[in-house]
Design a protein around this motif. Structure first.
Motif, short mmCIF file in Angstrom:
data_model
loop_
_atom_site.label_atom_id
_atom_site.label_comp_id
_atom_site.label_asym_id
_atom_site.label_seq_id
_atom_site.Cartn_x
_atom_site.Cartn_y
_atom_site.Cartn_z
N GLU A 231 0.83 -1.21 0.00
CA GLU A 231 0.00 0.00 0.00
C GLU A 231 0.86 1.26 0.00
O GLU A 231 0.53 2.25 -0.66
CB GLU A 231 -0.92 0.00 1.22
N ARG A 232 1.96 1.20 0.75
CA ARG A 232 2.86 2.36 0.79
C ARG A 232 3.43 2.63 -0.60
O ARG A 232 3.52 3.79 -1.03
CB ARG A 232 3.99 2.09 1.80
N TYR A 233 3.80 1.57 -1.32
CA TYR A 233 4.26 1.72 -2.70
C TYR A 233 3.17 2.34 -3.57
O TYR A 233 3.42 3.28 -4.33
CB TYR A 233 4.70 0.36 -3.24
N TYR A 234 1.94 1.86 -3.48
CA TYR A 234 0.86 2.39 -4.31
C TYR A 234 0.60 3.86 -3.98
O TYR A 234 0.33 4.67 -4.87
CB TYR A 234 -0.43 1.59 -4.13
N ALA A 235 0.69 4.19 -2.70
CA ALA A 235 0.47 5.57 -2.29
C ALA A 235 1.53 6.49 -2.86
O ALA A 235 1.23 7.52 -3.48
CB ALA A 235 0.45 5.66 -0.75
N VAL B 187 -1.29 5.57 4.85
CA VAL B 187 0.01 4.88 4.96
C VAL B 187 1.15 5.72 4.37
O VAL B 187 2.30 5.29 4.40
CB VAL B 187 -0.02 3.50 4.26
N MET B 188 0.83 6.89 3.86
CA MET B 188 1.86 7.74 3.24
C MET B 188 2.70 8.40 4.32
O MET B 188 2.23 9.27 5.06
CB MET B 188 1.20 8.80 2.35
N THR B 189 3.93 7.97 4.44
CA THR B 189 4.83 8.56 5.42
C THR B 189 5.97 9.32 4.76
O THR B 189 6.63 10.14 5.39
CB THR B 189 5.42 7.48 6.35
N SER B 190 6.22 9.04 3.48
CA SER B 190 7.29 9.72 2.76
C SER B 190 6.96 11.19 2.57
O SER B 190 5.83 11.55 2.25
CB SER B 190 7.51 9.08 1.39
N GLU B 191 7.94 12.05 2.79
CA GLU B 191 7.76 13.48 2.57
C GLU B 191 8.18 13.90 1.17
O GLU B 191 8.12 15.08 0.82
CB GLU B 191 8.54 14.27 3.62
N LYS B 192 8.58 12.94 0.34
CA LYS B 192 9.02 13.26 -1.02
C LYS B 192 7.85 13.55 -1.94
O LYS B 192 8.01 14.19 -2.98
CB LYS B 192 9.84 12.10 -1.60
N TYR B 193 6.65 13.04 -1.59
CA TYR B 193 5.50 13.13 -2.47
C TYR B 193 4.33 13.75 -1.72
O TYR B 193 4.22 13.64 -0.50
CB TYR B 193 5.11 11.74 -2.99
#
Length: 392
Positions: free
Chosen positions: A226-230, A271-277
């Motif tokens: 899910e994190r990848y899809y997000a 589930v989006m934890t990355s700050e890049k996107y």
């Protein structure tokens, strides 16, 4: 989201420059290069970008119905492997003539060819041959008006019989390595072909259900997937106008009426934890459900129901992205396409028009369904800019 300026008259030249910059694939012949030149001259004649309008696909003001097929490969791992220009040209020509307007193509099959992935799961990009073959694919798609759903990953990448299965599992389980796949492959892919309206969508994974359920695929947790899809959907939306989906194998993972919608807006953004996107861009644009006859006793028969009655949330366009062309019982693929059209689905893509016979049917089995839809609906619903006759 990036809204591109459509300059259709320049597209053929852009595609020509892209291909010449990448070098030639080993399978090209002088004859193929001459045809390729003619294809590029014929490409880019009209804007045909697909957008989402509520639960419909639109091209301009015209509703689009996906009268499609799965053309997953000619030979396994075509792109950067054994790509055969002549096969794809002849096949797309045949599809176009019958009234088919879309194909789901696995541009990555098991992740051992074309993609540059290190043993630790870091993705460094793709090979020159991979890009060169895709340049040809998308030029052919534009010429023959075949909208491409490009599948960039499958559960096959994770199977323990695969030479680099551990690299793919490590890539999904490590956020930084997932970002390397997105930044070094997914984003370059959509940026490279963003001006080609016939890259209709990216399918982020074929049937990830089996990655979660099957021992041979590692039984990974949904969180990494899910994190990848997000992150990937957000990156695609930030860098292109290409639509995004995930080809889930079973409705139970695509429905809050079952075991939860693993690709709902709320789920992906949670589930989006990355700050890049940008988290606000973490969503799929439409649903692409898969169905086979063994599912009927558990989850029903989608063709005779509306997408919402089948279990989807009714907020997005919905296609039956994979189904058999032939099956046991009284299943009839021509009737299935007609029922899906009449019950509010936005398209059907039967399995499969190419590759080896796996018992689920081939092009000869699907062709009557494609032709029946083409003969009964307004041609503009299938070819919104008009059905062309390629001059090659």
């Amino acid at each position: 989201m990036k809204f591109r300026k459509i300059i259709s008259t320049a597209l053929a030249g852009v595609m020509l420059l892209c291909t010449s910059a990448c070098g030639d694939s080993s399978s090209s012949s002088v004859k193929e290069l001459e045809v390729d030149k003619k294809l590029k001259e014929n490409a880019g004649s009209s804007p045909a970008q697909v957008v989402v309008d509520g639960t419909d696909f639109k091209v301009g003001d015209q509703k689009l119905w996906i009268n499609g097929v799965n053309t997953p490969w000619d030979k396994w791992n075509d792109f950067g492997g054994g790509f055969n220009f002549e096969f794809w040209q002849e096949h797309f020509s045949k599809l176009h003539e019958a009234g088919c307007n879309a194909a789901r193509v696995w541009i990555i099959c098991d992740g051992t060819t074309g993609i540059d992935i290190s043993p630790d799961g870091t993705v460094n990009g793709a090979t020159d041959a991979h890009w060169s073959d895709l340049d040809d694919l998308f030029t052919l798609a534009e010429t023959y008006q075949i909208y491409i759903m490009a599948t960039v990953q499958s559960f096959d990448c994770f199977k323990d019989q695969n030479a680099n299965y551990q690299a793919w599992r490590d890539m999904i389980n490590d956020q930084t390595k997932t970002e390397s796949f997105i930044d070094n492959y997914i984003v370059p892919l959509v940026q490279r072909y963003d001006k080609n309206d016939y890259l209709w969508s990216v399918d982020l994974c074929n049937e990830p259900d089996w990655i979660v359920e099957n021992d041979e695929c590692g039984k990974l947790d949904w969180l990494g997937l899910e994190r990848y899809y997000a992150m990937a959907s957000a990156a695609i939306h930030e860098n292109s106008d290409v639509l995004v989906t995930v080809g889930l194998g079973m409705i139970k993972y695509n429905s809050d009426k079952q075991q939860g919608n693993k690709i709902s807006d709320a789920e992906l953004q949670s589930v989006m934890t990355s700050e890049k996107y940008d988290k606000g861009y973490a969503y799929v644009d439409f649903y692409s459900v898969h169905w086979y006859s063994w599912m009927q006793g558990m989850w029903g028969y989608p063709f005779s129901e509306s997408p919402e009655d089948f279990g989807l949330d009714g907020t997005k366009p919905a296609v039956i992205g994979e189904c058999p062309a032939v099956s046991d019982g009284d299943f009839d693929i021509t009737k299935a396409y007609e029922e899906a059209y009449n019950n509010g689905w936005d398209g059907v893509q039967a399995w499969k028009s190419s590759g080896q016979d796996d018992g689920c049917g081939l092009w000869a089995d699907i062709e009557p369904a494609i032709e029946k839809i083409a003969s009964t609906v307004d041609e503009k619903e299938l070819f919104p800019v008009g059905k062309s006759t390629p001059a090659i």
